[in-house]
Scaffold this active site. Structure first.
Site, mmCIF file in Angstrom:
data_model
loop_
_atom_site.group_PDB
_atom_site.id
_atom_site.type_symbol
_atom_site.label_atom_id
_atom_site.label_comp_id
_atom_site.label_asym_id
_atom_site.label_seq_id
_atom_site.Cartn_x
_atom_site.Cartn_y
_atom_site.Cartn_z
ATOM 1 C CB SER A 298 -0.983 -0.022 1.173
ATOM 2 O OG SER A 298 -1.958 0.980 1.042
ATOM 3 C CG ASP B 180 -2.950 4.269 -1.286
ATOM 4 O OD1 ASP B 180 -3.736 4.077 -2.233
ATOM 5 O OD2 ASP B 180 -2.880 3.498 -0.315
ATOM 6 C CG ASP C 200 -2.703 -0.211 -2.452
ATOM 7 O OD1 ASP C 200 -2.663 0.937 -1.972
ATOM 8 O OD2 ASP C 200 -3.235 -1.167 -1.862
ATOM 9 C CG ASP D 128 -5.862 0.622 -0.470
ATOM 10 O OD1 ASP D 128 -5.073 1.593 -0.520
ATOM 11 O OD2 ASP D 128 -5.760 -0.295 0.370
#
Length: 586
Positions: free
Chosen positions: A154, A318, A320, A322
């Site tokens: 992440s 961010d 990734d 999510d």
């Protein structure tokens, strides 16, 4: 320790980490203190598998993220999936979809996971290229598979990577929750006791085409379009195509850009102006110290781009994708823009979701039903929205593994920039669908000659003003964060911000939460709230502060709540500094 590291190096399937381990061993044998410390940190245990899966520094050893750990973890997860299939008396072999982001090592780890799953007799489907975490979460439900694996860390620093797990079937594409994590961890521990070379591997997995991404774009944009005011026949709102706003977008060197822009186009939203230095995936994250939109300085390039084009909105994902951050023009900021907090955006998107659900219920001539949910450390403002619109309100433990499982969920969020906008599409936080909803909201406001700050003022006038803040202490290790939390229990605060603590709730006490959690809650006499917990993924102690005012105008309410928040933050910092000083003296 040297013997264990030598055995690890001899069995390692990756040349780079094998060489790293052997070099470390040689330096340790020569008495190099730094090498001895690193050897202990890398080989003095095993990276723990929990509800967030794995997350840690890339490197050699069982305490790091590497091909050995990923292979062992996958073999343990495969054993769990077979066990679960037998428990359900399923006649079909388990199946899994595997995704990965653009971080260093992610593609290799994903292929290892696919090979090990295939070697275990599980039908494995590998997504064709690096992509966002929400796409993998979507794929679990779209492909109707038993599980999903996402290789990502992440928004962690560049040196990290991770391994995230979803379950299909009765879990409907949610992240794992206790006791599943412990069951998987037990299988991993058993398998880790044998050489990694004995784990069966096969190349019988399938590499998917672009159909999953196409379906995600189609379903997400359909959900966005269905929620627009004119589709709901909402009064007094017009958002024709003549309403033009300029949107700057940053992927933060991550994998969100392509899918996000496809959703925006499919939803009829404005084309974005990219922050080109951060548009393409780069696991080194060269322009930011921490690839997290919450971190100071992370949006500096976005602010510069926005000033150059006089943008009405900044959208930031961010790495990734999510999580979502939003920033808008603000005259009081030196940058010219202010980022909304996660709680502010959660309030606005939750309010929008409530209005949308009420309008749909009216269209269908049915009673309003469903739940608005947030984590216990998020602002309680969503409760006021739920009460105003006739929804149930649920506070869950931290993590979308809990939020996504709330019965009848309409909308869920967490203060750390996570939003679940369309539960029927993805059962996890999704920065892409949330950003589409946010852009649509800002465009609607612009059509009325209003800004997002006007909408927040309207919320303050209707629901009262909720001010939230956070104190974050970076510590040497995750155990150090847990130790500081334990000292809070031993010497709890009796007064904070000049207001007595009237109620204490310790979520480690059996029965205080769905499962015991290292969270402490302090309710103060003036209505303020303080929540303290160690981070589950980083070496930090996090303190969440909430104050409230419903007296006077929106500006007066804001000023009163912010003043109380400042007093509370100073008091909390003094209290924690005192605990740390006392511990060092002891």
């Amino acid at each position: 320790m040297i013997a264990e590291a030598t055995a690890w190096a001899d069995a390692d399937i990756d040349a780079s980490t094998r060489a790293e381990a052997r070099a470390l061993i040689e330096r340790a044998r020569r008495g190099d203190e730094a090498a001895i410390g690193e050897l202990s940190a890398s080989f003095g245990g095993r990276l723990a598998f929990g509800t967030a899966g794995l997350r840690g520094r890339i490197g050699a050893g069982p305490m790091r993220m590497n091909r050995v750990v990923v292979s062992q973890t996958t073999a343990g997860f495969a054993a769990y999936l077979w066990e679960a299939a037998k428990r359900r008396a399923s006649r079909d072999a388990p199946s899994v979809v595997i995704g990965y982001d653009g971080r260093i090592g992610s593609a290799t780890f994903a292929r290892d996971a696919a090979e090990v799953m295939s070697g275990a007799g599980i039908s494995a489907y590998l997504l064709p290229e690096a992509g966002p975490t929400p796409l993998t979460a979507f794929a679990v439900r779209h492909l109707d598979v038993s599980a999903g694996i996402m290789i990502t860390a992440s928004h962690n620093p560049p040196r990290d990577n991770g391994y995230k797990v979803y379950l299909g079937d009765e879990d409907a594409g949610s992240q794992i929750a206790p006791p599943t994590d412990a069951a998987i961890a037990a299988h991993i521990e058993r398998i880790a006791a044998t050489p990694v070379g004995q784990i069966p591997r096969a190349h019988g997995y399938s590499v998917l085409g672009g159909g999953v991404a196409d379906a995600y774009v189609s379903e997400t944009s359909a959900a966005v379009l269905a929620g627009l005011p004119e589709r709901l026949d909402a009064p007094g709102v017009s958002i024709g195509t003549d309403t033009d706003i300029r949107v700057v977008y940053t992927a933060m060197h991550g994998v969100g850009a392509d899918l996000a822009q496809r959703v925006f186009r499919s939803s009829g939203l404005p084309r974005v102006i990219p922050v080109r230095e951060q548009l393409l995936p780069d696991g080194h994250f060269p322009t930011v110290d921490f690839p997290n939109p919450e971190e100071p300085g992370a949006l500096d390039l976005a602010y510069r781009t926005a000033r150059a084009v006089d943008a009405d909105l900044i959208v930031a994902h961010d790495p990734d994708a999510d999580r979502l951050a939003l920033a808008a023009p603000h005259g009081a900021e030196a940058s010219g823009y202010r980022r909304l907090t996660g709680n502010e955006l959660g309030l606005l998107l939750g309010w929008r979701a409530a209005e949308r659900a009420v309008a749909r219920a009216k269209q269908r001539q049915v009673a309003v039903s469903g739940a608005l949910a947030c984590t216990i450390v998020s602002s309680p403002a969503l409760r006021a929205v739920a009460e105003a619109y006739g929804f149930t309100y649920t506070e869950t433990l931290s993590g979308f593994k809990w939020v996504s499982r709330v019965p009848g969920l309409v909308f869920g969020f967490e203060e750390a920039l996570g939003y679940l906008i369309h539960p029927a599409v993805v059962r996890d936080k999704d920065g892409i669908s949330a950003s589409a909803d946010a852009v649509a909201m800002v465009r609607e406001l612009a059509s009325q000659g209003r800004t997002i700050w006007d909408r927040l003022d309207e919320a303050s006038e209707r629901f009262g003003h909720f001010a939230s803040g956070q104190v974050t202490l970076r510590l040497p290790s995750m155990p150090a964060a847990s130790a500081l939390s334990a000292r809070v229990r031993e010497d709890p605060p009796r007064e904070l911000g000049a207001s007595p603590v009237v109620e204490t709730r310790d979520l480690l006490v059996p029965g205080a939460a769905e499962v015991p959690a290292d969270v402490l809650r302090y309710d103060l006499a003036n209505g303020s709230r303080v929540m303290i917990r160690p981070s589950g993924t980083e070496p930090k102690l996090k303190v969440y502060l909430d104050t409230f005012s419903d007296v006077g105008s929106a500006a007066e309410r804001r000023a009163a709540a912010e003043h109380s928040l400042g007093d509370l933050e100073r008091s909390v910092r003094e209290y924690l500094e005192g605990l740390q000083t006392g511990a060092q003296s002891a």
